[in-house]
Design an enzyme around this catalytic site. Structure first.
Site, short mmCIF file in Angstrom:
data_model
loop_
_atom_site.label_atom_id
_atom_site.label_comp_id
_atom_site.label_asym_id
_atom_site.label_seq_id
_atom_site.Cartn_x
_atom_site.Cartn_y
_atom_site.Cartn_z
N GLU A 155 -16.39 -96.34 15.88
CA GLU A 155 -17.46 -97.17 15.37
C GLU A 155 -17.35 -98.50 16.10
O GLU A 155 -16.27 -99.11 16.09
CB GLU A 155 -17.27 -97.36 13.86
CG GLU A 155 -18.46 -97.89 13.15
CD GLU A 155 -18.22 -98.04 11.65
OE1 GLU A 155 -18.86 -98.91 11.06
OE2 GLU A 155 -17.40 -97.30 11.08
N ARG A 171 -2.96 -89.91 10.45
CA ARG A 171 -3.17 -91.10 11.27
C ARG A 171 -1.84 -91.75 11.62
O ARG A 171 -0.84 -91.56 10.92
CB ARG A 171 -4.12 -92.09 10.59
CG ARG A 171 -3.59 -92.75 9.34
CD ARG A 171 -4.48 -93.93 8.90
NE ARG A 171 -5.90 -93.63 8.94
CZ ARG A 171 -6.81 -94.40 9.55
NH1 ARG A 171 -6.46 -95.50 10.16
NH2 ARG A 171 -8.09 -94.07 9.53
N LYS A 199 -9.20 -102.41 10.97
CA LYS A 199 -10.05 -103.26 11.81
C LYS A 199 -10.52 -104.49 11.04
O LYS A 199 -10.64 -105.57 11.60
CB LYS A 199 -11.25 -102.46 12.31
CG LYS A 199 -10.93 -101.65 13.55
CD LYS A 199 -12.18 -101.10 14.19
CE LYS A 199 -12.59 -99.80 13.56
NZ LYS A 199 -13.61 -99.06 14.31
P1 ATP Z 1 -10.58 -98.67 10.52
O1 ATP Z 1 -10.28 -97.95 9.26
O2 ATP Z 1 -9.50 -99.59 10.95
O3 ATP Z 1 -11.94 -99.32 10.57
P2 ATP Z 1 -11.59 -96.34 11.67
O4 ATP Z 1 -10.85 -95.09 11.48
O5 ATP Z 1 -12.78 -96.53 10.79
O6 ATP Z 1 -10.61 -97.54 11.63
P3 ATP Z 1 -13.13 -95.62 13.94
O7 ATP Z 1 -13.73 -96.49 14.97
O8 ATP Z 1 -14.01 -94.89 13.02
O9 ATP Z 1 -12.09 -96.52 13.15
O10 ATP Z 1 -12.11 -94.62 14.61
C1 ATP Z 1 -12.41 -93.82 15.71
C2 ATP Z 1 -11.48 -92.65 15.72
O11 ATP Z 1 -10.13 -93.08 15.79
C3 ATP Z 1 -11.62 -91.82 14.46
O12 ATP Z 1 -11.67 -90.46 14.83
C4 ATP Z 1 -10.38 -92.15 13.69
O13 ATP Z 1 -9.98 -91.06 12.90
C5 ATP Z 1 -9.37 -92.45 14.78
N1 ATP Z 1 -8.33 -93.35 14.28
C6 ATP Z 1 -8.51 -94.56 13.72
N2 ATP Z 1 -7.33 -95.09 13.32
C7 ATP Z 1 -6.39 -94.18 13.64
C8 ATP Z 1 -4.97 -94.11 13.48
N3 ATP Z 1 -4.28 -95.11 12.90
N4 ATP Z 1 -4.32 -93.02 13.93
C9 ATP Z 1 -5.00 -92.02 14.52
N5 ATP Z 1 -6.32 -92.02 14.70
C10 ATP Z 1 -7.03 -93.07 14.26
MG MG Z 2 -14.33 -94.86 10.82
#
Ligand code: ATP
Ligand code: MG
Length: 557
Positions: free
Chosen positions: A40, A264, A274
């Site tokens: 995102e 994760r 984030k």
């Molecule tokens: P946040 O919760 O910090 O906003 P997010 O998961 O919403 O992070 P995205 O931009 O949606 O952030 O993530 C893109 C991809 O990265 C998704 O497939 C997500 O599952 C993966 N991802 C995010 N954080 C992690 C993590 N700590 N370990 C492994 N994969 C991750």
């Molecule tokens: Mg997300």
């Protein structure tokens, strides 16, 4: 049994995703692997994303498939172009190439059509309840939800209302489109989940074309399906969404993408939300997204991490099915290991104490050759000047030293690395009793290359004062003091755990040849750590970030 024809890296067992993929390929369930990385664009990528990138791109690479970069830009409110650019830069820096760059918003027309298909099948309806009413009527884990009074609208009426929603007839929140599944489902996400909501905000890609935007659950699987994603890999918290993911695809009868979940990445002493990282940036707890203390990819890059070290780390932590907390020292070890093999060596003194070599002529200089990398003693050399006045590290001298102390002490001998053996013959102190200067003599017969080689127990690094080049060094420690940042109880501010000493700025005095280094990768200051040039460097001032200290900086080599 070892396979003699297999390279060492291939020895590990398959992870569960590789097992699934190999089976799918063997069964003919899919011919070519297609994965996607779906960020995102509402922040910079962090080390957790790096794990996901390495996994998605790595699996496709390993099995001859492709990976799309898909920006999940379904939410028009908080996303921005700055983030899109940084995400692309970071993926490329990690060494991966996407097959297609896509945006969920590219598919808004198709998603709308599919929503209409579901309405026509009697599987979606327009609901007039307020957000609050919808929440109240959703029920709880132990009690079923209540059907919306609008649930049994006719297909015709739903089609008209949905069309009007799209046309902008209603205000934000006035109506939503919901899937008609089961208000008493055990999985609450299946209790008539929202598919579309009204947001009168223009979107960075579609402008003012839309005022209704699809929800994650409706958009994600359908986007996967459009791109023929075979293995849609996401983190564990999405496992409860999987039945919904499957329901939409099944109900529409479209390409059957499948979702798989892995744990994760969580790191000790590290935050990866984030939202919180953004707060640290906005409120200036750090200098920016690329502050070298941040767990962001751009922060790691600025700090001196190499793409190889990040990829190796991601590979080494493996793919878990259950949440766990990885020790951040594994990440640090990974960059140490990589830089140890490749980095140029120099000597630099950060906390200096001056040594006068009494029996060395004033103004005289002698140069010693030293290898850029000890693994390649015949390779590139640097020239290290030796002169009468020399800086050594304050901690390499001890006045009342125990027997086991093999560095410099009164009447003791130590070798100056690559150079002579030095003996301490006098200690000068100020009125407060602090050592300000040491007087030493050098042993002319101890010159390297002259036989017989005389060895002493200790070897220390040193820099000739008149030839030393100063550099600002930024010494980083962990940004947070709490090991498990996920354990902070509700109501306690995570900022309580910010480490006040996470940045210490000092001056290093380095041997002159450092100034000629192109510093494509971090350099090693011998016995101290790895340092990488910071973009704050100017023609007048070299600024270096400590990537990581050497593991046993307190022990002598
Ligand atoms: P946040 O919760 O910090 O906003 P997010 O998961 O919403 O992070 P995205 O931009 O949606 O952030 O993530 C893109 C991809 O990265 C998704 O497939 C997500 O599952 C993966 N991802 C995010 N954080 C992690 C993590 N700590 N370990 C492994 N994969 C991750
Ligand atoms: Mg997300």
């Amino acid at each position: 049994m070892e396979h003699p024809d297999k390279p060492a890296g291939e020895e590990r067992q398959l992870n569960f995703l590789e097992e699934i993929i190999e089976k799918d390929l063997a069964d003919g369930k899919c011919k070519e692997i297609q994965t996607r990385f779906p960020p995102e664009p509402n922040g910079y990528l962090h080390i957790g994303h790096a794990k996901s990138i390495c996994l998605n791109f790595g699996l496709a690479q390993k099995y001859g498939g492709k990976t799309n970069l898909r920006f999940d830009d379904t939410n028009p409110v908080k996303e921005g172009e700055e983030y899109v650019d940084s995400i692309k830069e970071d993926i490329q820096w990690l060494g991966f190439h996407w097959a297609k760059e896509c945006y969920a918003s590219d598919y808004f027309d198709q998603l709308y059509e599919w929503a209409v298909v579901l309405i026509k099948k009697g599987l979606a309806y327009v609901d007039d309840q307020t957000q609050e009413e919808i929440r109240m009527n959703r029920g709880t884990i132990s009690t079923p939800g209540k059907n919306s009074p609008w649930r049994n609208r006719s297909i015709e009426e739903n089609l008209v209302l949905f069309e009007e929603m799209k046309a902008g007839k209603y205000k934000d929140g006035e109506k939503v489109l919901r899937a008609k599944i089961d208000m008493s489902a055990n999985n609450i996400l299946l209790r008539d989940p929202l598919m579309y909501r009204i947001i009168h905000t223009s979107h960075q890609h579609t402008g003012d074309k839309w005022c209704i935007y699809p929800m994650y659950d409706f958009a994600h699987g359908e986007c996967d399906s459009i791109e023929h994603v075979t293995h849609s890999i996401c983190t564990l918290e999405f496992d409860v969404h999987r039945p919904l993911y499957d329901w939409f695809i099944r109900s529409l009868g479209i390409f059957p993408s499948h979702q798989y979940e892995f744990a994760r990445l969580n790191l000790t002493y590290t935050l990866m939300s984030k939202r919180k990282l953004l707060e640290l940036v906005r409120n200036k707890y750090v200098s920016g997204w690329d502050d070298p203390r941040m767990p962001t990819i751009c922060g790691l890059r600025r700090r001196g991490y190499t793409p190889e070290s990040v990829r190796n780390f991601a590979e080494s932590v493996g793919v878990a099915k259950r949440d766990n907390l990885i020790d951040i020292s594994r990440l640090e070890n990974s960059v140490r290991e990589d830089l140890n093999k490749r980095s140029n060596r120099y000597m630099a003194v950060i906390d200096p104490i001056k040594v006068i070599v009494d029996n060395w002529e004033e103004g005289k200089v002698e140069y010693f050759d030293a290898p850029m990398n000890p693994a390649d003693p015949e390779g590139a050399q640097r020239r290290v000047p030796f002169a009468r006045e020399i800086f050594i590290e304050r901690k390499d001298f001890m006045e009342n030293a125990p027997k086991s102390y093999h560095r410099l002490k009164p009447d003791g001998e130590v070798r100056f690395k690559y150079s002579y053996i030095i003996k301490c013959v006098g200690v000068i102190k100020d009125a407060a009793g602090n050592v300000t200067e040491l007087h030493c003599t050098y042993d002319p017969t101890s010159k390297p290359g002259t036989a017989p080689w005389r060895s002493v127990k200790g070897t220390i690094h040193w820099v000739a004062c008149d030839y030393a080049k100063p550099a600002e060094v930024r010494l980083f420690e962990r940004l947070f003091t709490l090991e498990d940042m996920g354990s902070i109880p509700e109501g306690v501010d995570y900022k309580t755990y910010l480490n006040p000493d996470s940045l210490v700025v000092k001056t290093a005095y380095a041997e002159p040849d450092l100034m000629k280094d192109t510093m494509d990768i971090a350099v090693q200051f011998e016995r101290t750590g790895y340092f990488y040039r910071d973009p704050d460097t100017t023609p007048e001032k070299l600024v270096l970030n400590r990537t990581v200290s050497l593991k046993d900086s307190f022990r002598l080599p």
